[in-house]
Write a protein that holds these residues in place. Structure first.
Motif, short mmCIF file in Angstrom:
data_model
loop_
_atom_site.label_atom_id
_atom_site.label_comp_id
_atom_site.label_asym_id
_atom_site.label_seq_id
_atom_site.Cartn_x
_atom_site.Cartn_y
_atom_site.Cartn_z
N SER A 1 0.89 -1.17 0.00
CA SER A 1 0.00 0.00 0.00
C SER A 1 0.92 1.22 0.00
O SER A 1 2.15 1.07 -0.06
N LYS B 1 -7.39 5.63 6.69
CA LYS B 1 -6.47 5.28 5.59
C LYS B 1 -5.04 5.12 6.09
O LYS B 1 -4.69 5.63 7.16
N PRO C 1 -0.72 5.20 4.81
CA PRO C 1 -0.07 5.05 6.10
C PRO C 1 -0.46 6.15 7.09
O PRO C 1 -0.88 7.23 6.71
N1 GSH Z 1 -3.25 10.70 0.20
C1 GSH Z 1 -3.15 9.60 1.10
C2 GSH Z 1 -3.88 8.41 0.51
C3 GSH Z 1 -4.00 7.28 1.51
C4 GSH Z 1 -4.75 6.09 0.94
O1 GSH Z 1 -5.71 6.23 0.15
N2 GSH Z 1 -4.34 4.89 1.34
C5 GSH Z 1 -5.00 3.70 0.91
C6 GSH Z 1 -4.01 2.54 0.85
S1 GSH Z 1 -2.78 2.79 -0.37
C7 GSH Z 1 -6.06 3.32 1.92
O2 GSH Z 1 -5.84 3.40 3.11
N3 GSH Z 1 -7.21 2.84 1.45
C8 GSH Z 1 -8.22 2.37 2.30
C9 GSH Z 1 -9.45 3.19 2.20
O3 GSH Z 1 -9.53 4.03 1.28
O4 GSH Z 1 -10.32 2.99 3.03
C10 GSH Z 1 -1.67 9.29 1.37
O5 GSH Z 1 -0.83 9.56 0.47
O6 GSH Z 1 -1.33 8.80 2.44
#
Ligand code: GSH
Length: 198
Positions: free
Chosen positions: A12, A48, A50
């Motif tokens: 991720s 979300k 990290p």
């Molecule tokens: N802009 C955020 C994006 C974080 C994000 O979307 N992470 C994904 C994993 S790569 C996540 O947690 N997805 C789970 C969800 O959307 O519930 C960052 O760069 O940390």
């Protein structure tokens, strides 16, 4: 617990923070969803990853985490002056605003989604959209090994982390030899190889 805690699965955006923690030789503890009683909502209201907890400083957004960690711990990956920092931020923002969402769309629609849920048109459209930014990165690397200085910095790590999705999505990089060579150098970093093996 005062040790740095990094929340999220390796496959991720958490990979970026783990890669950096390894580059910096930090003592950290990776915490993942399968851990009993762990709820990502306690460290990020969006749930979300990290996120990190560094001795009570709770932070989300992968690139903000990386800028914080690199500036806290210093070393060769960190900016040495304001001009380097500005260039690092330029490339980091560029990667997340100009490349990331399109790269992710191609990756999902070519590789990650079950075959019956993939949209080939969306993937092709994404590959088309990526041509311009890939060309910009390729040109920027025409006469240099690394993006900002004559050494591997957090700019290279942040941008390569995003570009690794383009590679994973099997986008043809044949027209971008400087980019391909640079991405190869970044992805051969022992810190990343270690994380991907674990
Ligand atoms: N802009 C955020 C994006 C974080 C994000 O979307 N992470 C994904 C994993 S790569 C996540 O947690 N997805 C789970 C969800 O959307 O519930 C960052 O760069 O940390």
């Amino acid at each position: 617990m005062s040790r740095l805690q990094i929340f999220g699965a390796t496959r991720s955006r958490t990979l970026r923070a783990l890669w950096l923690a390894e580059e910096l030789g930090l003592d950290y503890h990776q915490r993942q969803k399968d851990e009993t009683g762990l709820d990502y909502l306690t460290v990020n209201p969006a749930g979300k990853v990290p996120s990190i907890d560094d001795d009570g400083l709770v932070l989300s957004e992968s690139m903000a985490i990386n800028m914080y960690l690199v500036k806290k711990h210093g070393g060769d990956l960190a900016p040495r002056d304001l001009a380097e920092e500005a260039m690092i931020l330029q490339w980091t923002f560029w990667a997340v605003t100009e490349v990331e969402s399109t790269a992710l769309s191609v990756l999902f629609n070519r590789v990650l989604r079950p075959e019956e849920e993939r949209d080939a048109n969306l993937a092709d459209q994404g590959v088309g959209t990526l041509q311009k930014p890939l060309g910009i990165l390729n040109d920027a690397l025409a006469d240099r090994q690394w993006l900002v200085a004559d050494r591997f910095t957090i700019a290279d790590l942040n941008v390569a982390a995003v570009l690794s999705w383009v590679k994973l999505a099997q986008v043809d990089l044949g027209a971008f030899p400087n980019l391909t060579a640079w991405l190869g150098r970044c992805m051969a970093r022992p810190a990343l190889v270690k994380i991907l093996k674990s």
